[in-house]
Design an enzyme around this catalytic site. Structure first.
Site, PDB file in Angstrom:
ATOM      1  N   GLU A 198       0.937  -1.378  -0.106  1.00  0.00           N
ATOM      2  CA  GLU A 198       0.020  -0.055  -0.006  1.00  0.00           C
ATOM      3  C   GLU A 198       0.846   1.262   0.016  1.00  0.00           C
ATOM      4  O   GLU A 198       0.737   2.101   0.909  1.00  0.00           O
ATOM      5  CB  GLU A 198      -0.887  -0.025   1.165  1.00  0.00           C
ATOM      6  CG  GLU A 198      -1.974  -1.123   1.108  1.00  0.00           C
ATOM      7  CD  GLU A 198      -3.151  -1.212   1.861  1.00  0.00           C
ATOM      8  OE1 GLU A 198      -3.102  -0.199   2.725  1.00  0.00           O
ATOM      9  OE2 GLU A 198      -3.960  -2.007   1.813  1.00  0.00           O
ATOM     10  N   GLU A 325      -4.837  -8.725  -0.392  1.00  0.00           N
ATOM     11  CA  GLU A 325      -5.571  -8.412   0.773  1.00  0.00           C
ATOM     12  C   GLU A 325      -7.043  -8.148   0.392  1.00  0.00           C
ATOM     13  O   GLU A 325      -7.518  -7.334  -0.294  1.00  0.00           O
ATOM     14  CB  GLU A 325      -5.001  -7.020   1.383  1.00  0.00           C
ATOM     15  CG  GLU A 325      -3.755  -7.143   2.159  1.00  0.00           C
ATOM     16  CD  GLU A 325      -3.635  -6.093   2.855  1.00  0.00           C
ATOM     17  OE1 GLU A 325      -4.301  -5.278   3.605  1.00  0.00           O
ATOM     18  OE2 GLU A 325      -2.270  -5.778   3.165  1.00  0.00           O
TER      19      GLU A 325
HETATM   20  O1  AHR Z   1      -4.846  -6.006   6.895  1.00  0.00           O
HETATM   21  C1  AHR Z   1      -4.959  -4.849   7.750  1.00  0.00           C
HETATM   22  C2  AHR Z   1      -4.194  -3.870   6.912  1.00  0.00           C
HETATM   23  O2  AHR Z   1      -4.917  -3.284   5.910  1.00  0.00           O
HETATM   24  C3  AHR Z   1      -3.220  -3.992   6.390  1.00  0.00           C
HETATM   25  O3  AHR Z   1      -2.020  -3.754   7.244  1.00  0.00           O
HETATM   26  C4  AHR Z   1      -2.844  -2.812   5.483  1.00  0.00           C
HETATM   27  O4  AHR Z   1      -1.905  -3.524   4.213  1.00  0.00           O
HETATM   28  C5  AHR Z   1      -4.339  -2.906   4.926  1.00  0.00           C
HETATM   29  O5  AHR Z   1      -4.564  -1.296   5.042  1.00  0.00           O
END
Ligand code: AHR
Length: 520
Positions: A198, A325
């Protein structure tokens, strides 16, 4: 071709030959065995374990001196449960944590490792007891491959390059000798390398162009020296629907020189509904259920959006889209530390898991990796632990039931089913996916999205006669039913057998259920 076609049901659908119960909808699912699609990469069923709350500490790592049964500090109960999922890869150490992680803190003798901080997640002490060697030990115990995220946000190319040399070189360099002194003379195998996390947000708030300049450096110098174990590099990609990173990274890749390369680009999208996360994990009704399921189904549109950008630069689909994610991000469990992202996991979340996995499989030609957030005790977890107790979540059961789809060959499916309508929302009533495994066995997964109506599904494989359809179904007393330490089996799969009539299987799917059958 590889998307199911949802037809609105006609009042007199032809399959409604049997007298239907008033609370049952009729549906038809047709599998086209003659037009096989791409291989469903097993890495779509990947997991994510971040140093966050009790995700690693207590969830995986209890230390060798713990009373909780463990192997070299790693919980035996959790390892046993995860083995049944055939976890293909684990993404580690973050998440946002990765961009503040300094790997040298996590090697060397226990007790000599420095205590550092975890500012992203509760500001707690990071003991660094679970580091590189413990991570690879964990992978070896569960039979999974490594997906490492390197620190692009606050680290340096030299630090990341040293980590890769430490892990992967077979030559007797100073770093390899340090690795051997720490107990692992043979090089580790790193299958995937995430270049930042991110970077548009917690990973450094970089503009797409700035990130691309970092990507070129970090995709070159942190080298994999273990030639027996190839490594794929995953660039940071889009945040939800925003295509600016997709455009910038793919455009740069198309015009790349010999000096750098990538094999994948990531996408992050959570089923969150609204920000901050406030959808209830329990105690919600059908309206809220429908809204969140609607949010999860937006993944389909996101995949199409980013694929069309990628297709412009990479029509041969060399670069994978890694949804590294995804999952439901709900209101935190009352009384828990909000920085630990603890949330309950209900039958609705089982459906969210199944629907996302179905979407990834439909896009298997491009989506070749995905990582649910997260593995243990955090967000849409597989497993909860509390001291010596462990409980499997409804989401765990979906991953276990879906294991036969790993590396199977996608088969196109068409679905005719009444939509599930709520207010302005019109969602598919039934979702289905089919695949043929290496042994030639056909597996079909069916999700009945309707929260209060069963679906009587006539399932047919075009051109063949089905003799038997059997498997498992995951149902629950309520859409918000959960498993707890005191009642761990409220949501658990049970055997399921369909009827067979005229060479077709007839399956009655309970409301809000996930069913996986093999066909003979
Ligand atoms: O999964 C929790 C968080 O969500 C992670 O650390 C981040 O990459 C995302 O914003």
């Amino acid at each position: 071709m590889n998307r199911p076609i949802y037809f609105l049901i006609l009042a007199t659908l032809a399959v409604a030959t049997a007298a239907a119960a008033p609370d049952t909808d009729q549906a038809r699912v047709r599998v086209d065995a003659a037009a096989p699609g791409p291989k469903i990469d097993r890495n779509i069923f990947g997991q994510f374990a971040e140093h966050l709350g009790h995700g690693v500490y207590e969830g995986i790592w209890v230390g060798p001196d713990s009373k909780i049964p463990n192997t070299r500090g790693i919980r035996n109960d959790v390892v046993g449960a995860l083995k049944a999922l055939k976890v293909p890869n684990v993404r580690w150490p973050g998440g946002c944590f990765a961009d503040e992680y300094h790997w040298r803190n996590g090697i060397g003798p226990a007790g000599k490792r420095p205590a550092t901080l975890n500012p992203n997640w509760g500001g707690v002490i990071e003991p660094n007891s679970f580091g590189t060697h413990e991570f690879f030990d964990f992978l070896q115990q569960i039979g999974a491959e490594a997906y490492l995220s390197i620190n692009v946000g606050s680290g340096t190319p030299a630090e990341a390059a040293d980590w890769l040399e430490y892990m992967t070189t077979p030559q007797p360099t100073a770093l390899a000798q340090q690795r051997a002194a720490n107990g692992h003379p043979a090089p580790f195998g790193v299958s995937f390398l995430g270049i930042g996390n991110e970077s548009w947000g917690c990973g450094g708030s970089m503009t797409p162009d700035f990130y691309v300049s970092q990507l070129k450096i970090y995709s070159r110098y942190p080298r994999n020296y273990n030639t027996a174990h190839p490594m794929k590099r995953i660039a940071v990609g889009p945040d939800g629907a925003d295509t600016s990173y997709t455009e910038a990274v793919m455009n740069a890749w198309k015009h790349k020189t010999w000096a750098w390369d990538i094999e994948g680009i990531s996408l992050h999208y959570y089923t969150v509904g609204k920000w901050p996360p406030s959808f209830k994990a329990q105690g919600f009704g059908e309206d809220e259920y429908a809204t969140l399921i609607g949010h999860t189904l937006r993944m389909e549109e996101l995949l199409r959006t980013h694929e069309s950008v990628m297709d412009k630069y990479d029509p041969e689909k060399k670069i994978a889209l890694a949804v590294d994610e995804w999952g439901a991000w709900l209101a935190p469990t009352p009384g828990s530390d909000p920085g630990f992202l603890e949330q309950q996991n209900s039958q609705r979340d089982a459906l969210i898991a199944a629907l996302n996995l179905d979407m990834f499989m439909r896009h298997a030609a491009r989506v070749r990796m995905a990582n649910i957030a997260q593995m243990v005790n955090v967000l849409q977890a597989m497993i909860f632990t509390r001291a010596e107790k462990m409980v499997l979540t409804p989401t765990y059961h979906v991953f276990r039931m879906y294991a036969p789809f790993q590396d199977a060959t996608f088969m196109p499916v068409s679905v005719e089913a009444a939509p599930f309508e709520r207010g302005d929302l019109k969602l598919p009533g039934v979702d289905a996916i089919a695949a043929r495994d290496a042994a030639g066995v056909i597996h079909v997964a069916l999700t009945n999205l309707h929260p209060s109506r069963s679906a009587r599904v006539e399932l047919e494989i075009a051109g063949t006669r089905t003799k038997r359809a059997s498997g498992e179904t995951l149902t629950a007393p309520r859409i918000d039913s959960v498993n707890t330490f005191d009642a761990p089996d409220t949501v658990a799969p049970r055997p399921f057998t369909g009827k067979v009539s005229g060479g077709k299987a007839v399956l009655t799917l309970a409301p809000a259920s996930v069913t996986v059958v093999t066909l003979e």
